[in-house]
Design a protein around this motif. Structure first.
Motif, PDB file in Angstrom:
ATOM      1  N   TYR A 184       0.857  -1.187   0.000  1.00 58.85           N
ATOM      2  CA  TYR A 184       0.000   0.000   0.000  1.00 58.85           C
ATOM      3  C   TYR A 184       0.888   1.230   0.000  1.00 58.85           C
ATOM      4  O   TYR A 184       1.838   1.311   0.751  1.00 58.85           O
ATOM      5  CB  TYR A 184      -0.924  -0.006   1.222  1.00 58.85           C
ATOM      6  N   TYR A 243       1.157   5.686  -0.737  1.00 56.67           N
ATOM      7  CA  TYR A 243       0.505   6.986  -0.907  1.00 56.67           C
ATOM      8  C   TYR A 243       1.500   7.905  -1.600  1.00 56.67           C
ATOM      9  O   TYR A 243       2.684   7.839  -1.330  1.00 56.67           O
ATOM     10  CB  TYR A 243       0.110   7.574   0.451  1.00 56.67           C
ATOM     11  N   ASP A 257     -11.967   4.013  -7.475  1.00 53.67           N
ATOM     12  CA  ASP A 257     -12.546   5.196  -6.841  1.00 53.67           C
ATOM     13  C   ASP A 257     -11.551   5.952  -5.973  1.00 53.67           C
ATOM     14  O   ASP A 257     -10.654   5.362  -5.383  1.00 53.67           O
ATOM     15  CB  ASP A 257     -13.744   4.778  -5.984  1.00 53.67           C
ATOM     16  N   HIS A 258     -11.780   7.239  -5.863  1.00 55.47           N
ATOM     17  CA  HIS A 258     -11.019   8.108  -4.979  1.00 55.47           C
ATOM     18  C   HIS A 258      -9.514   8.014  -5.229  1.00 55.47           C
ATOM     19  O   HIS A 258      -8.722   7.889  -4.305  1.00 55.47           O
ATOM     20  CB  HIS A 258     -11.366   7.816  -3.515  1.00 55.47           C
ATOM     21  N   MET A 263      -7.564   5.735  -6.323  1.00 55.99           N
ATOM     22  CA  MET A 263      -6.831   4.518  -5.947  1.00 55.99           C
ATOM     23  C   MET A 263      -6.486   3.795  -7.242  1.00 55.99           C
ATOM     24  O   MET A 263      -7.362   3.471  -8.031  1.00 55.99           O
ATOM     25  CB  MET A 263      -7.724   3.652  -5.061  1.00 55.99           C
ATOM     26  N   TYR A 265      -1.133  -1.016  -4.255  1.00 51.26           N
ATOM     27  CA  TYR A 265      -2.355  -0.222  -4.161  1.00 51.26           C
ATOM     28  C   TYR A 265      -1.906   1.208  -3.862  1.00 51.26           C
ATOM     29  O   TYR A 265      -1.394   1.478  -2.781  1.00 51.26           O
ATOM     30  CB  TYR A 265      -3.243  -0.719  -3.021  1.00 51.26           C
ATOM     31  N   ARG A 323      -2.641   5.199  -3.489  1.00 48.25           N
ATOM     32  CA  ARG A 323      -3.591   6.294  -3.350  1.00 48.25           C
ATOM     33  C   ARG A 323      -2.822   7.554  -3.723  1.00 48.25           C
ATOM     34  O   ARG A 323      -1.890   7.955  -3.020  1.00 48.25           O
ATOM     35  CB  ARG A 323      -4.083   6.364  -1.903  1.00 48.25           C
TER      36      ARG A 323
END
Ligand SMILES: [Zn+2]
Lengths: 998, 89
Positions: free
Chosen positions: A167, A169, A250-251, A253, A278, A280
């Protein structure tokens, strides 16, 4: 084998490192930096597979992710993987691959007979033909199709590779490392933004690796290398090659698949095979470029027909000639670039340009080099079966309807360019409503829906100068918003050749009397005539045409075929392309291996396994464990050669005759505090709670608002404003959420707090006629007599120096207690109980004996409180208060819940007193009634009654109240059993409940 | 995967939350006569609308607070989030 089609020098491969590999059992060699495709082409291998439907010979059409043909089965590191594109698979020493879609082999394929039966396989063939007669489907059609079709074979072995999920960001995520991606990433990085730059290929640079341009006084390729080198040194930047962003969710991602090990013969120790990211992202720059579009003509699927950009890439990146006698067929200037590259190496190409009189810098260059150019000319059909041998060409009229006289010219490859299609997949997945751009005959992203911007060729901008300018600007602007830095990055000067207008021509008409196959979708074998049939049969929506013909539904998702399909529909329907619209782009952009999606969630679940503090003791004492949610609980304690049945019977019997001890730590526990706690419980439970004294426990049932029983358990009043609630193991989390819902949203004025204490307490149930004498020995200073600690009583005690809570509650129906201590003292408590209990013949018992004890007592549990039953069904209506209101009460007035023949819990005993009754079986009146035999109820739980020494079950039975004494049948089609039974009371043992009070 | 702003904890991925349905539903008061229609509307009947929707989520793997989220059911756009006791204007 020699690499006969490898040029002497040039390309980005490492000629120092020769690699050997096998394709279809034959050995070849290539170089480090090759793909399987480029290495095969270097060896002159063009036949790599057979097509899906007609099993026609197939070669290479592209050089990357858009490849529709060259799908192979790969063998690596002792594993096999299907559906691998040879154009993406990097070569490594010892690589082995095989063709798919052909049987018995790629050179002689029996399925190719479909090719001659083509008249029987038009669009919709599978729908129409194989549906009738129905009985033929399973026996004949399906096995045939399964044998003939498929894109390889999935391994049936356990996959030993590791796959990871990550994950992440970031401020800016950039998809693609071509000129636009590099410029955007560089500008954003200079502003200090956290940047991730993803490139699906092994090499960064995109089109700059093959185009003849200059940026800032160096070649495009050198400029790209410089930028990448600098980005790699920056701590705020992550650059990833071999990483495909395949989904935009969505958003903001996005999900990216990183191939960590596929290019190596073996996965390195501690490395995953693939890593799924993943991400974001605050902002996304889509720089996914464009894919060249084919021109449709006869036999355009023959091996040797390929995209002109692919031919150029094989030459410039891999140093491979796709032919020595190339024909370039183009409607725009891109074909000239490829021809010029051939010519520079002394290979003489012929250019067929569909345009009448094109003029541009690059065309002049081709002319000056002496390249043979034929204007207003088209390829009518390719000739040759397993490889292009010649082409039928002809001049074409200005209105592009009439072909001139057909001539045959020799060639060994046909490089096609029908202009460029922007890769709008990611933008479209983000929810962007695309728009049609007339000048390029293609869709481009429209209004952004999420924080995404599409730049460069993906946005239909084919000028390098314009691409760099807009991409630097976008990178600066978006990063400035986030970091508030404004470090100006000068846009380098660009030298590139200007292109002239392309020709909208995309499909060569059939010559008189010829019926060549003209393919739109190369992987699914969808031809022009298939789409014509679909439209003739009334399919209008492009989504329906797609499904009927399977156009664009193959694993390449129509990357090369979609737009030509739309052109065709628009021509026949006499609509403009934007009115036809395009089908929905859905993730994944390119196939993602199942292993990567699953990640580490293989085998046993990866959640932490919850073990009670007494777990080690259970293990040492031969416990056989069972999963209870994420908990491990002892199911039984094995002695000698005992099996589950024998052991659980012994343990249950010992509880009924002596005393047993069971680990009940897993029960849900919720601490409830506050002045309004009693009022709250009174609203949550169906029975009355306001008058429960301190030091007393009470059994309670809670409902959902729809009247269905949610959970049951005992709650004890520890002190004036302090309660200890227990829930079933399975419902612990749901009950807590339920309580929080009412406290936070419905009755926020109630002054109550709840918190889970499940893990804070270790619990031991001590059950059996000798439990009190044992308890007295454990707590010599406490009065645990029937008067001192009556049924449903509570007290605190001192267990050899450890503070304990003692509850007189019973699940087994025997005289029983539950002792709780702080978790850290759990094992101490357990050992003391067993040690002191020895003189009373104590035995530990597991969940199986626990079930037996509660079933024969008629106590309900999860199998009865199954989300479909109300209190009455479980014979719990006595606990439903008539006076006060509570959650779900109003629903109990519903007609179905008050019906006179409402279902209700009963006991079930087989007439032979021997046959065990399978759980989940149905109860019927007549075992021989015709199907569907009306079901009267179902068996919820079964055991061997230790009290009566025969099988006993609980059932939820229609009109159960009036069925006691009836004879019915239990039917289990799964176990193929029909058992005559008698319906009895659910309280099979101690129906008056005297033991618990004794 | 949605990205939800918990008013107590900040931006968190959807996996930390559980969905709790329509936030505009009001439970009838206790000890009050409620018609069948009124009760069915409370327990079962939902508008299931397309567009802006005020709904409940619980931050189960975070602060455990129930929150209100104003979300577009068609586009997933989240406009605003509120604490349980915050008035939605
Ligand atoms: Zn929170």
């Amino acid at each position: 084998m020699t690499q006969a089609f490898r040029i002497e020098t040039g390309g980005l491969i490492n000629r120092e490192k020769k690699l050997s590999f096998k394709f279809n059992g034959k050995s070849y060699s290539g170089y480090e930096g090759d793909t399987l495709a480029s290495a095969l082409l270097a060896n002159g291998v063009h036949l790599v597979g057979r097509s899906f439907k007609y099993h026609r010979p197939r070669g290479f059409f592209g050089a990357g992710v858009d490849e529709p043909y060259a799908v192979v089965q790969l063998y690596r590191n002792g594993e096999t993987e299907p559906n691998i594109k040879a154009t993406e698979q990097e070569l490594f020493e010892g690589l082995e691959a095989k063709s798919v879609n052909c049987w018995p082999n790629v050179n002689f394929d029996i399925g190719a007979i479909n090719n001659f039966l083509k008249i029987f396989l038009p669009a919709g063939f599978y729908y129409k033909t194989f549906m009738w007669p129905k009985s033929f489907w399973y026996r004949i059609y399906e096995p045939f199709i399964r044998k003939a079709a498929g894109l390889g074979v999935a391994s049936t072995k356990h996959d030993n590779e590791r796959y990871e999920h990550k994950y992440e960001y970031c401020d800016l995520l950039i998809a693609g490392s071509g000129p636009s991606g590099l410029a955007g990433a560089y500008a954003a990085a200079k502003n200090g933004a956290k940047v991730i730059l993803a490139e699906d290929k092994p090499r960064f640079g995109g089109s700059l690796l093959t185009s003849d341009v200059n940026i800032g006084n160096q070649s495009g390729k050198d400029w790209a290398e410089g930028i990448i080198a600098e980005l790699k040194t920056m701590s705020n930047v992550v650059v990833k090659n071999r990483s495909q962003i395949f989904g935009y969710y969505d958003h903001n991602m996005l999900v990216m698949s990183e191939k960590v090990s596929d290019h190596l013969p073996n996965t390195k120790k501690y490395h995953p095979n693939k890593r799924l990211w993943y991400i974001r992202a605050k902002e996304v720059l889509i720089s996914s470029g464009s894919i060249e579009r084919p021109i449709v003509f006869g036999n355009n699927d023959t091996p040797g027909v390929m995209l002109s950009s692919a031919a150029k890439e094989y030459l410039k990146v891999y140093g491979v000639l796709v032919g020595r006698n190339p024909l370039v067929f183009t409607n725009n200037d891109s074909g000239y670039e490829t021809a010029i590259e051939f010519k520079k190496l002394g290979v003489d190409p012929i250019i067929l340009d569909t345009r009448k009189n094109p003029a541009s810098e690059i065309i002049d260059e081709a002319k000056n080099l002496g390249i043979n150019i034929k204007n207003s000319y088209v390829v009518v059909a390719a000739q040759g079966y397993k490889k292009v041998k010649s082409a039928d060409i002809a001049s074409i009229s200005d209105d592009k309807k009439q072909l001139g006289k057909i001539e045959s010219i020799k060639c060994d490859c046909i490089c096609v360019s029908g202009f460029w299609t922007p890769s709008i997949h990611l933008a479209s997945q983000s929810g962007n409503k695309t728009k049609f751009k007339e000048e390029i005959d293609a869709f481009v992203p429209g209004q952004s829906k999420q924080n995404e911007r599409t730049l460069g060729a993906a946005n239909g901008v084919f000028s390098l100068e314009e691409t760099l300018k807009t991409s630097f600007a976008a990178g600066s602007e978006l990063s400035k918003k986030i970091t508030e830095n404004d470090n100006e990055v000068p846009v380098p000067n660009v030298v590139e050749k200007k292109f002239s207008q392309h020709d909208k021509f995309w499909c060569v008409p059939l010559p008189e009397g010829k019926n060549y196959k003209r393919f739109l979708d190369f992987q699914n074998d969808v031809s022009v005539s298939d789409v014509e049939i679909a439209l003739r049969e009334g399919y209008r929506s492009i989504e329906h045409v797609k499904r009927y013909t399977t156009l664009g539904m193959a694993t390449d998702q129509g990357k090369t075929s979609n737009l030509n399909g739309l052109q065709l529909v628009s021509e026949i329907e006499n609509k403009v392309v934007p009115a036809v619209g395009h089908t929905t782009f859905r993730p994944p952009y390119t196939p993602v291996s199942i292993g990567a999606i699953v990640g580490r969630e293989v085998g046993k679940h990866s959640k932490p396994t919850r073990k009670s503090p007494m777990h080690n003791w259970h293990e040492k004492n031969n416990a056989v464990f069972v999963d209870a949610g994420v908990w491990l609980r002892p199911r039984y304690y094995k002695r000698g050669n005992e099996n589950l049945f024998e052991a659980s019977k012994r343990e249950a019997k010992n509880v009924r005759t002596n005393v047993g001890v069971c680990d009940v730590t897993t029960l849900g526990k919720i601490d409830i505090k506050g002045p309004d706690a009693a009022e709250f419980l009174n609203r949550v439970y169906t029975n009355a709670w306001l008058k429960l004294p301190v030091g007393k426990a009470r059994y309670g049932v809670m409902l959902r608002e729809d009247g269905i029983v949610m959970d049951d358990g005992t709650t004890t009043r520890i002190s004036e404003n302090h309660y200890h609630m227990t829930t079933t193991t399975a419902q612990a989390a749901n009950v807590l959420s339920h309580l929080e819902y009412y406290l936070q949203l419905v009755w926020p004025k109630l002054n109550v707090n709840v918190v889970s204490t499940t893990e804070q307490w270790a619990g031991a149930a001590i059950a059996g006629p000798k439990s009190r004498v044992l308890l007295q020995k454990l707590f010599p200073n406490s009065d645990v007599s029937n008067e001192g600690l009556p049924f449903m009583g509570y007290m605190e005690g001192d267990l050899f120096g450890v503070k304990a809570r003692i509850f007189r509650i019973s699940f087994s129906g025997e005289l029983a207690y539950e002792v709780n201590v702080e978790s850290d003292n759990g094992n101490y408590m357990w050992e003391k109980i067993v040690e002191v209990g020895e003189q009373f013949k104590i035995q530990p018992y597991g969940t199986e004996a626990l079930s037996t004890l509660r079933i024969e007592m008629g106590h309900v549990a999860g199998s009865e409180l199954d989300g479909r039953t109300i209190p009455y069904d479980n014979a719990l209506e006595g606990l439903v208060s008539k006076k006060k209101d509570f959650i779900g009460k109003r629903s109990l007035q519903r007609a179905a819940f008050t019906a006179h023949d409402r279902q209700r819990i009963v006991g079930v005993v087989p007439l032979d007193k021997k046959t065990s009754i399978p759980e989940g079986s149905h109860l019927v009146k007549d075992a021989n009634a015709p199907l569907p035999n009306p079901k009267l109820g179902h068996i919820s739980a079964s055991c061997w009654s230790v009290e009566h020494d025969n099988p006993f079950s609980l059932a939820i039975l229609k009109d159960g109240k009036n069925m006691i004494g009836e004879k019915l049948f239990v039917m289990s089609p799964l176990k193929n059993k029909v058992i005559p039974v008698e319906i009895v009371s659910s309280h099979y043992v101690d129906p008056k409940g005297e033991r618990v009070r004794s | 995967m949605l990205y939800i702003k918990c008013p107590h904890c900040g931006m968190r991925p959807q996996t930390e939350f559980s969905y709790g349905g329509d936030a505009s539903v009001k439970r009838p008061e206790l000890n009050k006569d409620v018609s069948d229609q009124e009760w069915d509307d409370f327990v079962y009947n939902r508008k299931s609308l397309r567009g802006k929707h005020l709904e409940l989520w619980q931050h189960i793997s975070g602060c455990r607070q129930w929150i209100k989220v104003e979300r577009d059911t068609a586009t997933h756009e989240i406009f605003r989030t509120f604490k349980a006791d915050e008035e939605v204007a």
